[in-house]
Design an enzyme around this catalytic site. Structure first.
Site, PDB file in Angstrom:
ATOM      1  N   TYR A  84     -21.631 -19.768  -6.753  1.00 19.11           N
ATOM      2  CA  TYR A  84     -21.904 -18.663  -5.825  1.00 19.11           C
ATOM      3  C   TYR A  84     -23.352 -18.187  -5.981  1.00 19.11           C
ATOM      4  CZ  TYR A  84     -21.299 -14.404  -3.108  1.00 19.11           C
ATOM      5  OH  TYR A  84     -21.431 -13.419  -2.165  1.00 19.11           O
TER       6      TYR A  84
ATOM      7  N   SER B 168     -19.756 -18.435   1.725  1.00 18.52           N
ATOM      8  CA  SER B 168     -20.577 -17.278   2.065  1.00 18.52           C
ATOM      9  C   SER B 168     -21.970 -17.460   1.457  1.00 18.52           C
ATOM     10  CB  SER B 168     -19.892 -15.997   1.589  1.00 18.52           C
ATOM     11  OG  SER B 168     -20.435 -14.866   2.211  1.00 18.52           O
TER      12      SER B 168
ATOM     13  N   ASP C   7     -15.333 -14.656  12.601  1.00 22.07           N
ATOM     14  CA  ASP C   7     -16.011 -14.112  11.425  1.00 22.07           C
ATOM     15  C   ASP C   7     -17.062 -13.097  11.859  1.00 22.07           C
ATOM     16  OD1 ASP C   7     -17.305 -13.613   9.035  1.00 22.07           O
ATOM     17  OD2 ASP C   7     -17.275 -15.703   8.384  1.00 22.07           O
TER      18      ASP C   7
END
Length: 721
Positions: free
Chosen positions: A494, A574, A657
């Site tokens: 991430y 993301s 989204d």
């Protein structure tokens, strides 16, 4: 996320590890791909003297007929490819079996009742239960599966009034960040007429009298107005039960500071409201305090609001209060965190007292429960919990089952108990009750799964990055693994927004391991594993450190014979999708497959959509000349390199989204398909009934994640039986 499953003995007996397919099978699974035509426009933008082409700007309008037709055409190509993969249905079968197990949330207590969530295994949404004691048979408080037949309306949060009578709860459709909050009478099981709308990034907080709750919302947009950028701003309100939303009392707003958002918490003794003032996605925040008179909101709240801090020079997280003392976790002058005590009658910083000093480990969270401070630390990205007295003296530590992740420990100042969870890469989440006075942990729930943890092992290793920085990675696989450089390996990361990547159970990981693969998570810079400095080292002009760390993790796995570059897959979502897009552009030769999920791919325009402006604290903004240079240098969309051979890539996104808008993935997919990057597939899988991920129904989770693993298995020419 913590997932498990049960499986029939006959099915479990037939499952085997990944094996190489024959050349004939590999050839039969190969497919000639013809991507849909994507129209190119001649649109350009000039950034500080640099002309940048944006031929797919039209894809930013996800409601246009042309974009919808493009989505349909792309999905048709992807669906055809996925349907032809021999791995697809076997992987989905395994994933479903592993997902099918009881999952519990942490219990909390309010008004003489315990509340916790439970999913029986394959329910679309987890159900909230309540009981007067942990030994009693629980009854349903709220069942989100009743919101919509297909499970696409999710419960976003719930807060019970202190008398235990009412529950305020939020709902969101198709994974949207927009919420509607309602109120349920827990005695009758019926909803009241109360409804608060235009809520985003907010929970509810009841006043002690149970007559209403604080919440934050935006103004209802005018017809035709765009809900993007900061052309609207958040306000803090108080809603009184039995009145329309139009009558809600405005508690605080700041039209001058449109990027400010607000959250409210009422102290345990009901004397104060502590208002958290956040700005964007950065960890730095402010605090305000407002006195309550007999538990009620003052007639003129703004006149009695007092500032604790609005300097935005650190993180200030309230962890407990009693009387006029407020305990706050902060990284001000302590990059790895400390706890300070603030006298609310003497709020000046000169009067703040350090209670728990900074240590070599990272203080990630803390709570004042039962008159003690329960502090959670990360020691090389694994959890340790230390119990302190209110004077800061170390009293004891909480014994955890192993090297993993623990969370929870919430409660009130006078509570005698609290609850926490424990998990690792191979251990599904277990729930424990902790007696604050005795320090004894008692198992509350342990899931029964078909994932036999005794067959697998996990370890922590350390990798040295390009600039000499050392960071941990967590590796899990079947016992007896041969380090011969041939193992199919999935590397996850991430690296942003102060989010720590710690070892936790994921069905994606357990499925991959049961298929014979190696699963690895990397605790790279940009996260919070080693405090504020670690986060800062992966932001703005130093974002390349994040990519260098992830690349170094991949190189380490190859050098140490876990795998080779043709059998190393990378995945992230993301901000992690941005990570995957960037490292594949920079080192396409290192990876055998890549799955960027709902990624931030257009780094020049991200701040122009929905909540994107809030990410400037981590990324910077192309509006500034210096920021533009580094953003343009790594932006996944703008750095797709023709002439280089790219691995198979499957992008995932959702046309609903409203956090990372699908335009990021749409434009990136179009750029990949148009570039000369070799014959490996460059696909995009677009979900048409879900959003960014939160609240996604179980069936959609299983389908998407099983497709991801099947795509990787197909790319590695392996079969799944």
């Amino acid at each position: 996320m913590s997932k498990s499953f049960f499986a029939r003995r006959t099915v479990a007996a037939t499952l085997s590890t990944m094996v190489l397919v024959t050349a004939a099978n590999a050839q039969s699974s190969a497919q000639a791909l013809k991507y849909p035509e994507t129209r190119k426009s001649d649109h350009t933008d000039t950034y500080h003297g640099t002309v940048v082409t944006d031929p797919y700007r039209w894809l930013e309008d996800d409601n246009s007929a042309e974009t919808k037709a493009w989505v349909k055409a792309q999905n048709a190509v992807t669906d055809k490819f996925l349907e032809a993969m021999p791995q697809r249905m076997p992987v989905r079968k395994i994933y479903t079996e592993l997902y099918n197990f009881e999952r519990y949330g942490l219990p909390s207590k309010e008004g003489g009742r315990y509340f916790w969530s439970r999913n029986d295994g394959l329910q679309q949404q987890s159900v909230i239960y309540m009981a007067k004691s942990l030994a009693d048979k629980p009854v349903v408080a709220i069942d989100p599966n009743q919101f919509a037949k297909d499970g696409t309306v999710a419960l976003t949060g719930m807060k019970v009034s202190r008398n235990g009578r009412y529950a305020a709860y939020g709902k969101a459709v198709a994974g949207s960040d927009w919420q509607v909050w309602q109120v349920r009478d827990l005695d009758t099981g019926k909803d009241l007429a109360d409804k608060t709308e235009w809520v985003k990034f907010s929970s509810a907080e009841w006043t002690p009298d149970g007559k209403g709750y604080f919440y934050s919302r935006y103004d209802a947009p005018k017809e035709g107005a765009a809900l993007s950028g900061v052309n609207y701003f958040q306000k803090l309100y108080y809603h009184r039960i039995g009145t329309p939303q139009s009558a809600d009392q405005l508690v605080y707003e700041n039209p001058v500071e449109k990027e400010w958002g607000f959250g409210a918490s009422v102290t345990d003794d009901g004397k104060h409201v502590i208002i958290n003032v956040w700005k964007g996605s950065g960890r730095k925040n402010g605090l305000l305090v407002m006195p309550l008179k007999n538990g009620a909101v003052p007639a003129a709240p703004a006149s009695v609001l007092k500032t604790i801090t609005l300097d935005f020079d650190g993180e200030f997280t309230p962890i407990g209060a009693n009387g006029n003392t407020l305990w706050v976790k902060t990284d001000l002058n302590a990059p790895r965190g400390r706890v300070v005590a603030i006298d609310l009658t003497k709020r000046e910083r000169a009067n703040w007292k350090t209670v728990v000093a900074e240590t070599k480990d990272t203080l990630t969270s803390a709570d004042v429960v039962g008159g003690k401070i329960l502090a959670q630390y990360l020691q090389d990205a694994a959890t340790a919990v230390i119990v302190h007295g209110l004077d800061g003296k170390k009293l004891s530590s909480v014994s955890l089952p192993g090297v993993g992740s623990a969370s929870g420990f919430g409660g009130k100042f006078n509570d005698k108990e609290t609850f926490y969870s424990y998990t690792s890469l191979i251990n599904p989440t277990e729930i424990y009750r902790y007696d604050v006075s005795t320090g004894k942990s008692t198992l509350f729930k342990r899931p029964q799964t078909a994932f036999d943890t005794t067959q697998y092992e996990t370890k922590r290793e350390f990798v040295t990055s390009k600039d000499g920085t050392r960071f941990p990675i967590f590796i899990a696989h079947r016992k007896g693994l041969k380090l011969d450089g041939s193992n199919p390996t999935l590397l996850y990361g991430y690296g942003g927004f102060n989010v720590s990547e710690t070892p936790s159970y994921r069905v994606t990981a357990s499925t991959w391991m049961k298929m014979g693969g190696v699963y690895v998570s990397a605790s790279i810079r940009g996260g919070g594993e080693y405090g504020a400095a670690w986060h800062d080292a992966g932001t703005k002009g130093k974002k390349q450190n994040v990519f260098d760390d992830f690349i170094a993790a991949g190189e380490w796995l190859v050098a140490n014979k876990y795998t080779n570059s043709t059998r190393l897959a990378v995945n992230g979502g993301s901000n992690g999708g941005l990570l995957v897009g960037a490292v594949v552009n920079q080192r396409p030769d290192l990876f055998g497959a890549a799955i960027p999920q709902v990624g931030v791919m257009d780094m020049l325009r991200f701040h122009k959509f929905t909540i994107g402006w809030a990410w400037v604290s981590d990324y910077g903004t192309s509006d500034k000349p210096d920021d533009f240079k580094w953003l343009y240098a790594y932006s996944p969309l703008h750095n797709v390199a023709s002439g280089k051979k790219y691995p198979p890539i499957m992008i995932t996104t959702a046309d609903h989204d409203d956090r990372v808008v699908p335009a990021h993935s749409f434009k990136y997919a179009a750029a990949l398909q148009a570039a000369d990057t070799g014959s490996a597939p460059k696909l995009i899988r677009i979900e048409t009934s879900a959003g960014h991920g939160a609240g996604k129904p179980t069936s959609k989770i299983i389908e998407e994640r099983a497709d991801i693993l099947a795509f990787i298995a197909n790319a590695f020419d392996v079969s799944v039986k």
